[in-house]
Design a protein around this motif. Structure first.
Motif, PDB file in Angstrom:
ATOM      1  N   VAL A  38       0.835  -1.207   0.000  1.00  0.00           N
ATOM      2  CA  VAL A  38       0.000   0.000   0.000  1.00  0.00           C
ATOM      3  C   VAL A  38       0.869   1.256   0.000  1.00  0.00           C
ATOM      4  N   TYR A  39       1.875   1.293   0.880  1.00  0.00           N
ATOM      5  CA  TYR A  39       2.757   2.467   0.869  1.00  0.00           C
ATOM      6  C   TYR A  39       4.107   2.148   1.475  1.00  0.00           C
ATOM      7  N   GLU A  40       5.068   3.015   1.174  1.00  0.00           N
ATOM      8  CA  GLU A  40       6.402   2.887   1.758  1.00  0.00           C
ATOM      9  C   GLU A  40       6.896   4.253   2.185  1.00  0.00           C
ATOM     10  N   MET A  74      10.069  10.698   3.118  1.00  0.00           N
ATOM     11  CA  MET A  74       9.430  10.646   1.800  1.00  0.00           C
ATOM     12  C   MET A  74       8.450   9.487   1.832  1.00  0.00           C
ATOM     13  N   THR A  75       7.221   9.744   1.442  1.00  0.00           N
ATOM     14  CA  THR A  75       6.197   8.685   1.425  1.00  0.00           C
ATOM     15  C   THR A  75       5.734   8.451  -0.006  1.00  0.00           C
ATOM     16  N   ARG A  76       5.547   7.191  -0.358  1.00  0.00           N
ATOM     17  CA  ARG A  76       4.949   6.860  -1.666  1.00  0.00           C
ATOM     18  C   ARG A  76       3.777   5.926  -1.409  1.00  0.00           C
ATOM     19  N   GLY A 104      -2.204   6.882   9.527  1.00  0.00           N
ATOM     20  CA  GLY A 104      -2.607   8.132  10.159  1.00  0.00           C
ATOM     21  C   GLY A 104      -2.266   8.121  11.637  1.00  0.00           C
ATOM     22  N   HIS A 105      -1.965   9.283  12.161  1.00  0.00           N
ATOM     23  CA  HIS A 105      -1.533   9.377  13.572  1.00  0.00           C
ATOM     24  C   HIS A 105      -1.697  10.799  14.094  1.00  0.00           C
ATOM     25  N   PHE A 106      -1.718  10.892  15.427  1.00  0.00           N
ATOM     26  CA  PHE A 106      -1.576  12.188  16.106  1.00  0.00           C
ATOM     27  C   PHE A 106      -0.113  12.380  16.452  1.00  0.00           C
ATOM     28  N   HIS A 107       0.309  13.594  16.586  1.00  0.00           N
ATOM     29  CA  HIS A 107       1.579  13.896  17.238  1.00  0.00           C
ATOM     30  C   HIS A 107       1.219  14.089  18.712  1.00  0.00           C
ATOM     31  N   ALA A 108       1.729  13.189  19.571  1.00  0.00           N
ATOM     32  CA  ALA A 108       1.313  13.185  20.970  1.00  0.00           C
ATOM     33  C   ALA A 108       1.561  14.557  21.600  1.00  0.00           C
ATOM     34  N   ASP A 154       4.230  20.794  14.613  1.00  0.00           N
ATOM     35  CA  ASP A 154       3.557  20.925  13.324  1.00  0.00           C
ATOM     36  C   ASP A 154       4.377  20.176  12.268  1.00  0.00           C
ATOM     37  N   GLU A 155       3.812  20.033  11.117  1.00  0.00           N
ATOM     38  CA  GLU A 155       4.487  19.280  10.066  1.00  0.00           C
ATOM     39  C   GLU A 155       4.172  19.886   8.703  1.00  0.00           C
ATOM     40  N   MET A 156       5.123  19.743   7.796  1.00  0.00           N
ATOM     41  CA  MET A 156       4.952  20.287   6.461  1.00  0.00           C
ATOM     42  C   MET A 156       4.971  19.147   5.438  1.00  0.00           C
ATOM     43  N   TYR A 157       4.004  19.127   4.550  1.00  0.00           N
ATOM     44  CA  TYR A 157       3.923  18.112   3.494  1.00  0.00           C
ATOM     45  C   TYR A 157       4.134  18.814   2.157  1.00  0.00           C
ATOM     46  N   ILE A 158       5.107  18.376   1.398  1.00  0.00           N
ATOM     47  CA  ILE A 158       5.374  18.953   0.080  1.00  0.00           C
ATOM     48  C   ILE A 158       5.062  17.881  -0.969  1.00  0.00           C
ATOM     49  N   ALA A 202      -4.706  15.028  13.924  1.00  0.00           N
ATOM     50  CA  ALA A 202      -4.281  13.743  13.355  1.00  0.00           C
ATOM     51  C   ALA A 202      -4.268  13.895  11.841  1.00  0.00           C
ATOM     52  N   HIS A 203      -3.418  13.147  11.161  1.00  0.00           N
ATOM     53  CA  HIS A 203      -3.353  13.285   9.706  1.00  0.00           C
ATOM     54  C   HIS A 203      -3.149  11.940   9.021  1.00  0.00           C
ATOM     55  N   ARG A 204      -3.852  11.813   7.915  1.00  0.00           N
ATOM     56  CA  ARG A 204      -3.773  10.608   7.060  1.00  0.00           C
ATOM     57  C   ARG A 204      -3.750  11.097   5.614  1.00  0.00           C
ATOM     58  N   VAL A 256       6.688  12.586  19.324  1.00  0.00           N
ATOM     59  CA  VAL A 256       6.193  11.226  19.587  1.00  0.00           C
ATOM     60  C   VAL A 256       4.953  10.982  18.743  1.00  0.00           C
ATOM     61  N   HIS A 257       4.971   9.904  17.966  1.00  0.00           N
ATOM     62  CA  HIS A 257       3.830   9.571  17.112  1.00  0.00           C
ATOM     63  C   HIS A 257       2.847   8.674  17.870  1.00  0.00           C
ATOM     64  N   ASP A 258       1.603   9.098  17.924  1.00  0.00           N
ATOM     65  CA  ASP A 258       0.551   8.307  18.574  1.00  0.00           C
ATOM     66  C   ASP A 258      -0.298   7.641  17.486  1.00  0.00           C
ATOM     67  N   TYR A 259      -0.112   6.349  17.288  1.00  0.00           N
ATOM     68  CA  TYR A 259      -0.887   5.604  16.288  1.00  0.00           C
ATOM     69  C   TYR A 259      -2.124   4.953  16.903  1.00  0.00           C
ATOM     70  N   GLU A 260      -2.076   4.744  18.213  1.00  0.00           N
ATOM     71  CA  GLU A 260      -3.104   3.975  18.898  1.00  0.00           C
ATOM     72  C   GLU A 260      -4.495   4.611  18.776  1.00  0.00           C
TER      73      GLU A 260
HETATM   74  C1  S6P Z   1       5.438  11.714  10.077  1.00  0.00           C
HETATM   75  C2  S6P Z   1       4.690  12.050   8.815  1.00  0.00           C
HETATM   76  C3  S6P Z   1       4.812  11.079   7.642  1.00  0.00           C
HETATM   77  C4  S6P Z   1       4.113   9.724   7.885  1.00  0.00           C
HETATM   78  C5  S6P Z   1       4.041   8.852   6.622  1.00  0.00           C
HETATM   79  C6  S6P Z   1       3.342   7.518   6.825  1.00  0.00           C
HETATM   80  O1  S6P Z   1       5.114  12.575  11.124  1.00  0.00           O
HETATM   81  O2  S6P Z   1       3.348  12.355   9.090  1.00  0.00           O
HETATM   82  O3  S6P Z   1       6.141  10.883   7.301  1.00  0.00           O
HETATM   83  O4  S6P Z   1       4.761   9.014   8.909  1.00  0.00           O
HETATM   84  O5  S6P Z   1       3.386   9.553   5.591  1.00  0.00           O
HETATM   85  O6  S6P Z   1       2.146   7.643   7.525  1.00  0.00           O
HETATM   86  P1  S6P Z   1       1.903   6.880   8.926  1.00  0.00           P
HETATM   87  O7  S6P Z   1       0.629   7.399   9.439  1.00  0.00           O
HETATM   88  O8  S6P Z   1       1.909   5.415   8.656  1.00  0.00           O
HETATM   89  O9  S6P Z   1       3.087   7.267   9.787  1.00  0.00           O
END
Ligand code: S6P
Ligand code: ZN
Length: 190
Positions: free
Chosen positions: A54-56, A73-75, A90-94, A99-103, A138-140, A160-164
Motif C-alpha cells: 500500500v505504501y512505503e 518521503m512517502t509513496r 494516520g496518527h496524532f503527534h502526541a 507541526d508538520e509540512m507536506y510537500i 491527526a493526519h492521514r 512522539v507519534h501516537d498511532y493507537e
Molecule cells: C510523520 C509524517 C509522515 C508519515 C508517513 C506515513 O510525522 O506524518 O512521514 O509518517 O506519511 O504515515 P503513517 O501514518 O503510517 O506514519
C-alpha cells in the motif's frame, strides 16, 4: 547517531531516498492495515489474493539527538479496498507537540486531518504545493489518483507519534471512489 549534524543534500525522488544511507525504510502491505478499512470483507479478499504493497516510507528521525529536523518521503500506490482508496495509517503527534509540512511531489491525493474532538478538515494534495499540518490534528494521506502519490514531509525532532488513537477510532471522514471521482463521506464506524 552523530550528534553533530553535518551538511548533506539529497534529490527529492524516491530513487534517491531509496539509496539514502542514513534513512530507514518501512513498507506497509495491506495485511498490516486491513483493520483500518471499512469494508472488512474486501480487505480480507485482497489480502488473500495478493496482499498488495500500500505504501512505503523513507525517513530520518532526529529523535535521540533532540535537534535537527526529521524528514521523510512517502509513496502511496494507487489502489482501492472496497470503495476506499489506499491510505496511510494516520496518527496524532502526541501532546500536539509539533507541526508538520507536506510537500507534494507527484500524484493526486487528499490529506485528511482531525482534532481529538472530531473536527475534520481535508486538503487536496497537488504536486508543487505544500500542505501545512498543525500539530494538534491527526493526519492521514489518501491516494485518489491512478499514479503513486509521492510527498516529502518535515517535522521537529523529539516528536512522539501516537498511532493507537486512530487505530481505535479511525477518522470522521472517508475518501471513497464515487461515480464521478473521489467523494468524501462520513465514517459510519466513527
Ligand atoms: C510523520 C509524517 C509522515 C508519515 C508517513 C506515513 O510525522 O506524518 O512521514 O509518517 O506519511 O504515515 P503513517 O501514518 O503510517 O506514519
Ligand atoms: Zn505526522
Amino acid at each position: 547517531m552523530d550528534p553533530f549534524i553535518t551538511p548533506f543534500r539529497v534529490q527529492l525522488t524516491t530513487e534517491a531516498f531509496h539509496e539514502f544511507r542514513n534513512g530507514k525504510v518501512s513498507r506497509r502491505r495491506l495485511s498490516s492495515l486491513s483493520n483500518y478499512y471499512c469494508d472488512q470483507e474486501a480487505a480480507r479478499f485482497s489480502v488473500e489474493q495478493s496482499d498488495p504493497l500500500v505504501y512505503e516510507v523513507w525517513e530520518l528521525e532526529y529523535e535521540a539527538v533532540g535537534r535537527g529536523l526529521s524528514f521523510g518521503m512517502t509513496r502511496i500506490f494507487p489502489g482501492i479496498v472496497g470503495k476506499e482508496f489506499f491510505f496511510t495509517r494516520g496518527h496524532f503527534h502526541a501532546d500536539s507537540d509539533g507541526d508538520e509540512m507536506y510537500i507534494v511531489l507527484s500524484g493526486h491525493g487528499m490529506l485528511v486531518m482531525s482534532s481529538h474532538a472530531g473536527d475534520c478538515q481535508i486538503l487536496e494534495m497537488i504536486p508543487g504545493q505544500m500542505c501545512y499540518v498543525p500539530g494538534h490534528l491527526a493526519h492521514r494521506t489518501v491516494n485518489v489518483g491512478e499514479e503513486p502519490l509521492v510527498f516529502f514531509t518535515i517535522w521537529p525532532p523529539n516528536l512522539v507519534h501516537d498511532y493507537e488513537t486512530i487505530a481505535q477510532t479511525g477518522f470522521p471522514k472517508l475518501i471513497v471512489s464515487g461515480l464521478s471521482g473521489p467523494e468524501i463521506i462520513s465514517n459510519p464506524n466513527y
